[in-house]
Write a protein that holds these residues in place. Structure first.
Motif, PDB file in Angstrom:
ATOM      1  N   VAL A  86       0.840  -1.207   0.000  1.00 57.97           N
ATOM      2  CA  VAL A  86       0.000   0.000   0.000  1.00 57.97           C
ATOM      3  C   VAL A  86       0.872   1.252   0.000  1.00 57.97           C
ATOM      4  CG1 VAL A  86      -1.780   1.284   1.238  1.00 57.97           C
ATOM      5  CG2 VAL A  86      -1.870  -1.224   1.166  1.00 57.97           C
ATOM      6  N   CYS A  87       1.935   1.228   0.799  1.00 54.07           N
ATOM      7  CA  CYS A  87       2.851   2.360   0.845  1.00 54.07           C
ATOM      8  C   CYS A  87       3.459   2.611  -0.535  1.00 54.07           C
ATOM      9  CB  CYS A  87       3.955   2.100   1.870  1.00 54.07           C
ATOM     10  SG  CYS A  87       5.131   3.452   2.059  1.00 54.07           S
ATOM     11  N   ALA A  88       3.924   1.559  -1.194  1.00 51.50           N
ATOM     12  CA  ALA A  88       4.533   1.709  -2.521  1.00 51.50           C
ATOM     13  C   ALA A  88       3.530   2.251  -3.534  1.00 51.50           C
ATOM     14  CB  ALA A  88       5.089   0.369  -2.989  1.00 51.50           C
ATOM     15  N   TRP A  89       2.303   1.785  -3.467  1.00 51.37           N
ATOM     16  CA  TRP A  89       1.238   2.254  -4.360  1.00 51.37           C
ATOM     17  C   TRP A  89       0.987   3.751  -4.163  1.00 51.37           C
ATOM     18  CZ3 TRP A  89      -3.766   4.130  -3.400  1.00 51.37           C
ATOM     19  CH2 TRP A  89      -4.678   4.078  -4.466  1.00 51.37           C
ATOM     20  N   ASN A  90       0.911   4.172  -2.901  1.00 53.56           N
ATOM     21  CA  ASN A  90       0.692   5.585  -2.598  1.00 53.56           C
ATOM     22  C   ASN A  90       1.866   6.456  -3.015  1.00 53.56           C
ATOM     23  OD1 ASN A  90      -1.920   5.587  -1.391  1.00 53.56           O
ATOM     24  ND2 ASN A  90      -1.070   4.740   0.490  1.00 53.56           N
ATOM     25  N   MET A  91       3.089   6.003  -2.722  1.00 59.61           N
ATOM     26  CA  MET A  91       4.272   6.808  -3.027  1.00 59.61           C
ATOM     27  C   MET A  91       4.500   6.916  -4.537  1.00 59.61           C
ATOM     28  SD  MET A  91       5.048   7.878  -0.147  1.00 59.61           S
ATOM     29  CE  MET A  91       3.438   7.554   0.588  1.00 59.61           C
ATOM     30  N   ALA A  92       4.106   5.887  -5.282  1.00 58.30           N
ATOM     31  CA  ALA A  92       4.250   5.947  -6.738  1.00 58.30           C
ATOM     32  C   ALA A  92       3.417   7.083  -7.318  1.00 58.30           C
ATOM     33  CB  ALA A  92       3.819   4.614  -7.359  1.00 58.30           C
ATOM     34  N   GLN A  93       2.175   7.180  -6.884  1.00 50.69           N
ATOM     35  CA  GLN A  93       1.312   8.251  -7.404  1.00 50.69           C
ATOM     36  C   GLN A  93       1.774   9.617  -6.913  1.00 50.69           C
ATOM     37  OE1 GLN A  93      -3.042   7.220  -7.764  1.00 50.69           O
ATOM     38  NE2 GLN A  93      -2.385   5.639  -6.319  1.00 50.69           N
ATOM     39  N   ALA A  94       2.249   9.668  -5.675  1.00 50.34           N
ATOM     40  CA  ALA A  94       2.729  10.941  -5.147  1.00 50.34           C
ATOM     41  C   ALA A  94       3.961  11.411  -5.916  1.00 50.34           C
ATOM     42  CB  ALA A  94       3.049  10.805  -3.662  1.00 50.34           C
ATOM     43  N   ALA A  95       4.887  10.494  -6.195  1.00 50.66           N
ATOM     44  CA  ALA A  95       6.103  10.874  -6.907  1.00 50.66           C
ATOM     45  C   ALA A  95       5.799  11.325  -8.332  1.00 50.66           C
ATOM     46  CB  ALA A  95       7.082   9.698  -6.925  1.00 50.66           C
ATOM     47  N   ALA A  96       4.843  10.664  -8.965  1.00 52.92           N
ATOM     48  CA  ALA A  96       4.528  10.977 -10.360  1.00 52.92           C
ATOM     49  C   ALA A  96       3.691  12.237 -10.519  1.00 52.92           C
ATOM     50  CB  ALA A  96       3.809   9.793 -11.010  1.00 52.92           C
ATOM     51  N   PHE A  97       2.825  12.501  -9.553  1.00 55.96           N
ATOM     52  CA  PHE A  97       1.838  13.564  -9.758  1.00 55.96           C
ATOM     53  C   PHE A  97       1.782  14.641  -8.678  1.00 55.96           C
ATOM     54  CE2 PHE A  97       0.178   9.521 -11.540  1.00 55.96           C
ATOM     55  CZ  PHE A  97       0.284   9.853 -12.881  1.00 55.96           C
ATOM     56  N   ARG A  98       2.471  14.423  -7.537  1.00 59.34           N
ATOM     57  CA  ARG A  98       2.308  15.389  -6.447  1.00 59.34           C
ATOM     58  C   ARG A  98       3.618  15.885  -5.857  1.00 59.34           C
ATOM     59  NH1 ARG A  98      -1.639  11.572  -5.121  1.00 59.34           N
ATOM     60  NH2 ARG A  98      -0.529  10.854  -3.253  1.00 59.34           N
ATOM     61  N   ASP A  99       4.735  15.649  -6.534  1.00 59.72           N
ATOM     62  CA  ASP A  99       5.994  16.223  -6.061  1.00 59.72           C
ATOM     63  C   ASP A  99       5.959  17.714  -6.390  1.00 59.72           C
ATOM     64  OD1 ASP A  99       8.625  17.138  -5.690  1.00 59.72           O
ATOM     65  OD2 ASP A  99       9.454  15.155  -6.098  1.00 59.72           O
ATOM     66  N   PRO A 100       5.957  18.587  -5.376  1.00 61.29           N
ATOM     67  CA  PRO A 100       5.792  20.017  -5.632  1.00 61.29           C
ATOM     68  C   PRO A 100       6.926  20.647  -6.431  1.00 61.29           C
ATOM     69  CG  PRO A 100       6.386  19.645  -3.341  1.00 61.29           C
ATOM     70  CD  PRO A 100       6.095  18.294  -3.939  1.00 61.29           C
ATOM     71  N   ARG A 101       8.028  19.943  -6.581  1.00 60.93           N
ATOM     72  CA  ARG A 101       9.161  20.491  -7.326  1.00 60.93           C
ATOM     73  C   ARG A 101       8.995  20.363  -8.833  1.00 60.93           C
ATOM     74  NH1 ARG A 101      13.584  16.815  -4.539  1.00 60.93           N
ATOM     75  NH2 ARG A 101      11.868  15.344  -4.901  1.00 60.93           N
ATOM     76  N   PHE A 102       8.049  19.520  -9.268  1.00 58.13           N
ATOM     77  CA  PHE A 102       7.926  19.217 -10.692  1.00 58.13           C
ATOM     78  C   PHE A 102       6.475  19.270 -11.151  1.00 58.13           C
ATOM     79  CE2 PHE A 102      11.463  16.783  -8.870  1.00 58.13           C
ATOM     80  CZ  PHE A 102      12.524  17.240  -9.645  1.00 58.13           C
TER      81      PHE A 102
END
Length: 199
Positions: A86-102
């Motif tokens: 579950v953690c990996a699933w959540n972090m994947a979407q966060a890294a792809a779509f919610r990293d405020p730097r990109f």
């Protein structure tokens, strides 16, 4: 503040590993979470009951996206508060779509995107900074209400030595150089299990 999962200092080692099949499963979860979002779908989180015990440990993880060697997103959870799948699933979407730097990842960028997963062991107070090994130990600094985090692989590519690693950790936390030595500063270390999920 981090939950009370810290254990006494002392040199530690990663308390887990993942075989090739488990790596493929985690890679599939991460990539599927991103691909479905890119296709306009709403992906459903994995059900922990469908996976073996190794994959549902409460472990933190980071998902890192790069395109042509340039960082595109990196988001993670240092402390494991939910099953790894579950953690990996959540972090994947966060890294792809919610990293405020990109900007959020675009469908046209996905074919060129490399994905890396780093699963983290529990944090421990670092008993001796001179024992830190570049490429082996990730670091967390907490001081004056600020915190900075580096994955074990971060200092390797720029070729930082230990002093540069600690200096840049201070900067990452928005603190002056040498803050890690100040009274009240808390320096933690941890190890990680890293593998390539895509690309």
């Amino acid at each position: 503040a981090f939950p009370p999962l810290l254990r006494p200092g002392g040199h530690m080692a990663v308390a887990f590993s993942f075989d090739k099949t488990e790596q493929r499963i985690l890679s599939g979860i991460v990539c599927d979470a991103i691909e479905k979002r890119l296709q306009g779908e709403v992906p459903l989180p994995p059900a922990p009951k469908d996976y073996n015990a190794n994959l549902v440990q409460n472990l933190g993880c980071f998902v890192t996206l790069t395109i042509m060697g340039h960082l595109k997103g990196c988001i993670g959870s240092i402390v494991g508060t939910q099953p790894l799948v579950v953690c990996a699933w959540n972090m994947a979407q966060a890294a792809a779509f919610r990293d405020p730097r990109f900007r959020p990842l675009k469908p046209s960028e996905w074919p060129h995107t490399r994905v890396e997963i780093t699963v983290l062991d529990q944090l421990s107070p670092c008993p001796n900074p001179e024992a830190i090994e570049i490429g082996r130990h990730g670091l967390v600094l907490q001081y004056m209400g600020r915190s900075g985090v580096f994955l074990p692989q971060v200092p390797v590519e720029p070729g930082w030595d230990l002093d540069q690693y600690l200096t840049n950790l201070c900067y990452k936390a928005g603190l002056p150089d040498g803050s890690w030595k100040k009274q009240g500063a808390r320096l933690f270390w941890y190890e990680g299990f890293k593998f390539q999920a895509r690309g």
